[in-house]
Write an enzyme that holds these catalytic residues in place. Structure first.
Site, PDB file in Angstrom:
ATOM      1  N   CYS A   1      38.823   6.234  56.928  1.00 31.27           N
ATOM      2  CA  CYS A   1      39.216   5.845  55.563  1.00 31.27           C
ATOM      3  C   CYS A   1      38.785   6.875  54.517  1.00 31.27           C
ATOM      4  CB  CYS A   1      38.637   4.475  55.217  1.00 31.27           C
ATOM      5  SG  CYS A   1      39.306   3.172  56.234  1.00 31.27           S
TER       6      CYS A   1
ATOM      7  N   HIS B   1      38.878   3.997  47.400  1.00 25.93           N
ATOM      8  CA  HIS B   1      39.529   3.542  48.631  1.00 25.93           C
ATOM      9  C   HIS B   1      39.725   2.036  48.547  1.00 25.93           C
ATOM     10  CE1 HIS B   1      40.342   2.623  52.731  1.00 25.93           C
ATOM     11  NE2 HIS B   1      39.139   2.143  52.987  1.00 25.93           N
TER      12      HIS B   1
ATOM     13  N   ASN C   1      44.318  -2.618  53.275  1.00 29.86           N
ATOM     14  CA  ASN C   1      43.608  -1.348  53.455  1.00 29.86           C
ATOM     15  C   ASN C   1      44.446  -0.456  54.382  1.00 29.86           C
ATOM     16  OD1 ASN C   1      41.938   0.697  54.371  1.00 29.86           O
ATOM     17  ND2 ASN C   1      40.142  -0.602  54.641  1.00 29.86           N
TER      18      ASN C   1
HETATM   19  O1  UT7 Z   1      37.682   0.953  55.097  1.00 33.75           O
HETATM   20  C1  UT7 Z   1      36.565   0.187  55.419  1.00 33.75           C
HETATM   21  C2  UT7 Z   1      37.058  -0.957  56.248  1.00 33.75           C
HETATM   22  N1  UT7 Z   1      36.246  -2.110  56.302  1.00 33.75           N
HETATM   23  C3  UT7 Z   1      35.911  -2.867  55.221  1.00 33.75           C
HETATM   24  O2  UT7 Z   1      36.205  -2.537  54.104  1.00 33.75           O
HETATM   25  C4  UT7 Z   1      35.189  -4.137  55.476  1.00 33.75           C
HETATM   26  C5  UT7 Z   1      34.174  -4.453  54.398  1.00 33.75           C
HETATM   27  N2  UT7 Z   1      33.766  -5.860  54.550  1.00 33.75           N
HETATM   28  C6  UT7 Z   1      34.469  -6.837  53.943  1.00 33.75           C
HETATM   29  O3  UT7 Z   1      35.416  -6.579  53.230  1.00 33.75           O
HETATM   30  C7  UT7 Z   1      34.005  -8.255  54.157  1.00 33.75           C
HETATM   31  O4  UT7 Z   1      32.765  -8.253  54.835  1.00 33.75           O
HETATM   32  C8  UT7 Z   1      35.026  -9.117  54.960  1.00 33.75           C
HETATM   33  C9  UT7 Z   1      36.266  -9.355  54.110  1.00 33.75           C
HETATM   34  C10 UT7 Z   1      35.424  -8.422  56.250  1.00 33.75           C
HETATM   35  C11 UT7 Z   1      34.433 -10.473  55.314  1.00 33.75           C
HETATM   36  O5  UT7 Z   1      34.002 -11.119  54.107  1.00 33.75           O
HETATM   37  P1  UT7 Z   1      32.563 -11.808  54.049  1.00 33.75           P
HETATM   38  O6  UT7 Z   1      32.452 -12.433  52.725  1.00 33.75           O
HETATM   39  O7  UT7 Z   1      31.561 -10.741  54.412  1.00 33.75           O
HETATM   40  O8  UT7 Z   1      32.683 -12.910  55.148  1.00 33.75           O
HETATM   41  P2  UT7 Z   1      31.758 -13.146  56.444  1.00 33.75           P
HETATM   42  O9  UT7 Z   1      32.021 -12.106  57.466  1.00 33.75           O
HETATM   43  O10 UT7 Z   1      30.356 -13.373  55.968  1.00 33.75           O
HETATM   44  O11 UT7 Z   1      32.314 -14.533  56.978  1.00 33.75           O
HETATM   45  C12 UT7 Z   1      32.161 -15.733  56.244  1.00 33.75           C
HETATM   46  C13 UT7 Z   1      32.851 -16.844  56.998  1.00 33.75           C
HETATM   47  C14 UT7 Z   1      32.473 -16.908  58.471  1.00 33.75           C
HETATM   48  O12 UT7 Z   1      32.454 -18.289  58.833  1.00 33.75           O
HETATM   49  P3  UT7 Z   1      31.044 -19.050  59.000  1.00 33.75           P
HETATM   50  O13 UT7 Z   1      30.320 -18.310  60.080  1.00 33.75           O
HETATM   51  O14 UT7 Z   1      30.375 -18.944  57.662  1.00 33.75           O
HETATM   52  O15 UT7 Z   1      31.485 -20.430  59.375  1.00 33.75           O
HETATM   53  C15 UT7 Z   1      33.617 -16.232  59.164  1.00 33.75           C
HETATM   54  O16 UT7 Z   1      33.813 -16.698  60.492  1.00 33.75           O
HETATM   55  O17 UT7 Z   1      34.265 -16.639  56.963  1.00 33.75           O
HETATM   56  C16 UT7 Z   1      34.779 -16.673  58.300  1.00 33.75           C
HETATM   57  N3  UT7 Z   1      35.914 -15.788  58.373  1.00 33.75           N
HETATM   58  C17 UT7 Z   1      37.174 -16.159  58.087  1.00 33.75           C
HETATM   59  N4  UT7 Z   1      37.698 -17.343  57.734  1.00 33.75           N
HETATM   60  C18 UT7 Z   1      39.013 -17.396  57.520  1.00 33.75           C
HETATM   61  C19 UT7 Z   1      35.911 -14.455  58.668  1.00 33.75           C
HETATM   62  N5  UT7 Z   1      37.160 -13.977  58.600  1.00 33.75           N
HETATM   63  C20 UT7 Z   1      37.957 -15.000  58.242  1.00 33.75           C
HETATM   64  C21 UT7 Z   1      39.336 -15.136  58.007  1.00 33.75           C
HETATM   65  N6  UT7 Z   1      39.818 -16.340  57.635  1.00 33.75           N
HETATM   66  N7  UT7 Z   1      40.187 -14.089  58.105  1.00 33.75           N
END
Ligand code: UT7
Length: 339
Positions: free
Chosen positions: A119, A262, A292
């Site tokens: 990225c 980005h 992204n």
């Molecule tokens: O170019 C670089 C590429 N990568 C990135 O930019 C990633 C950077 N990270 C992020 O943007 C965020 O960390 C994410 C969008 C990937 C995730 O957001 P978050 O606020 O960090 O969520 P989390 O991973 O803490 O998950 C919270 C909850 C979890 O459920 P529990 O364990 O609290 O019950 C996940 O299982 O949300 C759940 N979850 C979802 N629910 C519905 C994770 N993905 C999803 C989904 N839909 N797609």
């Protein structure tokens, strides 16, 4: 490595272009495949839909279209190009996609190669091309950022598949008098020790070759990502790097016209802007409709903002790319536009 030292030439940023696949996949459509929903994706990322390459398109086609568009804006004949640099982690050909693009464009006098920094790829390529121009080795370069991460996604992994889309963007730069240099400074960073937060690793399958010897079969697995770690990395390192760069270039954040980051997550864009008290109206964002697109996000966003008149000649832009590697970088430049 940072900030201009002695150079023979400056750089003008002259043209831009972009191209996106025809297939549009909304959050609702994704929710019919994997356990997610529109509300979660919009709230946590800002993404509403993404474009995905289908059977009648290829990434090199998108690069070609983005390149044509940038050359048209610059009003350059393709044969006047000296270099075509394609930043991508997902080339149509592992030996390199840039020569195919160079040939399709008719850039018969240009050398062409791929550069991989995930990225951060566009930013690394932009800086690389500027160094060729500054040294006087070349006059005109086309820099393309393009990725097709959809091909390497586990579409049943809701933690990653909702984030990414495909696309290509391009920028045309050329040599200018050294006292009119539009690229004010840059910084590039890498930290492989944290690389396991975001990978697209090779598969390690072996076939029998001769006697007891084996050979590895080529292939890659799917994208593996620790989203929370990447998020923390981005909101910590990007402001810190931008801060260093602004200080070194003696530029006040208030004098920036645009923050061009980005496009990974709207929450990351807002967090970086807030660290510098930059109003959100100065933060360029289009991830709602593209997600992204990896190496393509920065040039696609720039092209959109140039064409709709937000970014005007002379505007000062702080840009930053970040992602797998881990790698991250920042640059300060002025948009010149065609002369
Ligand atoms: O170019 C670089 C590429 N990568 C990135 O930019 C990633 C950077 N990270 C992020 O943007 C965020 O960390 C994410 C969008 C990937 C995730 O957001 P978050 O606020 O960090 O969520 P989390 O991973 O803490 O998950 C919270 C909850 C979890 O459920 P529990 O364990 O609290 O019950 C996940 O299982 O949300 C759940 N979850 C979802 N629910 C519905 C994770 N993905 C999803 C989904 N839909 N797609």
């Amino acid at each position: 490595m940072t900030v201009n030292t002695t150079t023979n030439f400056g750089v003008s940023v002259i043209g831009s272009g972009c191209s996106s696949p025809a297939q549009k996949i909304t959050n609702e459509q994704l929710a019919s495949r994997v356990d997610t929903n529109d509300e979660w994706i919009k709230t946590r990322t800002g993404i509403r839909e993404r474009r995905i390459i289908g059977p009648n398109e290829s990434l090199s086609d998108l690069c070609f279209k983005a390149g044509v568009s940038a050359l048209e804006m610059a009003r350059w004949a393709p044969e006047t190009l000296d270099m075509v640099l394609v930043a991508t982690s997902t080339p149509d050909d592992l030996f390199g996609m840039a020569p195919q693009v160079q040939s399709k464009l008719g850039a018969c006098n240009a050398f062409a190669f791929d550069l991989t920094a995930a990225c951060s790829g566009f930013l690394f390529a932009f800086v690389t091309a500027t160094q060729f121009v500054r040294s006087g080795s070349i006059k005109r370069a086309l820099i393309i950022g393009a990725d097709q991460l959809s091909a390497w996604m586990d579409w049943d992994d809701r933690r990653s598949c909702v984030l990414f889309g495909d696309g290509a963007g391009a920028i045309a730069i050329e040599a200018s008098p050294v006292n009119q240099d539009a690229v004010i400074g840059f910084k590039l960073k890498s930290d492989g020790s944290r690389g396991d937060c975001l990978n697209l690793p090779q598969t390690r399958d072996f076939d029998p070759l001769v006697s007891s010897y084996q050979n590895q079969k080529g292939g890659f697995s799917n994208i593996e990502m620790n989203g929370q770690e990447v998020y923390k990395f981005a909101v910590r390192e990007v402001p810190s790097l931008l801060q260093d760069l602004l200080l070194k270039c003696e530029i006040d954040p208030e004098s920036l016209d645009w923050l061009l980051l980005h496009q990974a997550n709207q929450r990351i864009l807002n967090a970086v802007a807030d660290r510098f008290s930059i109003p959100h109206t100065k933060v360029l964002s289009n991830l709602a409709i593209y997600g992204n697109t990896s190496a393509a996000t920065i040039p696609i966003m720039l092209d959109e903002a140039v064409r709709d008149g937000r970014v005007k000649p002379g505007h000062l832009i702080a840009t930053s790319g970040f992602g797998a590697g881990l790698s991250w970088g920042a640059a300060l430049f002025r948009w010149n536009g065609p002369s």
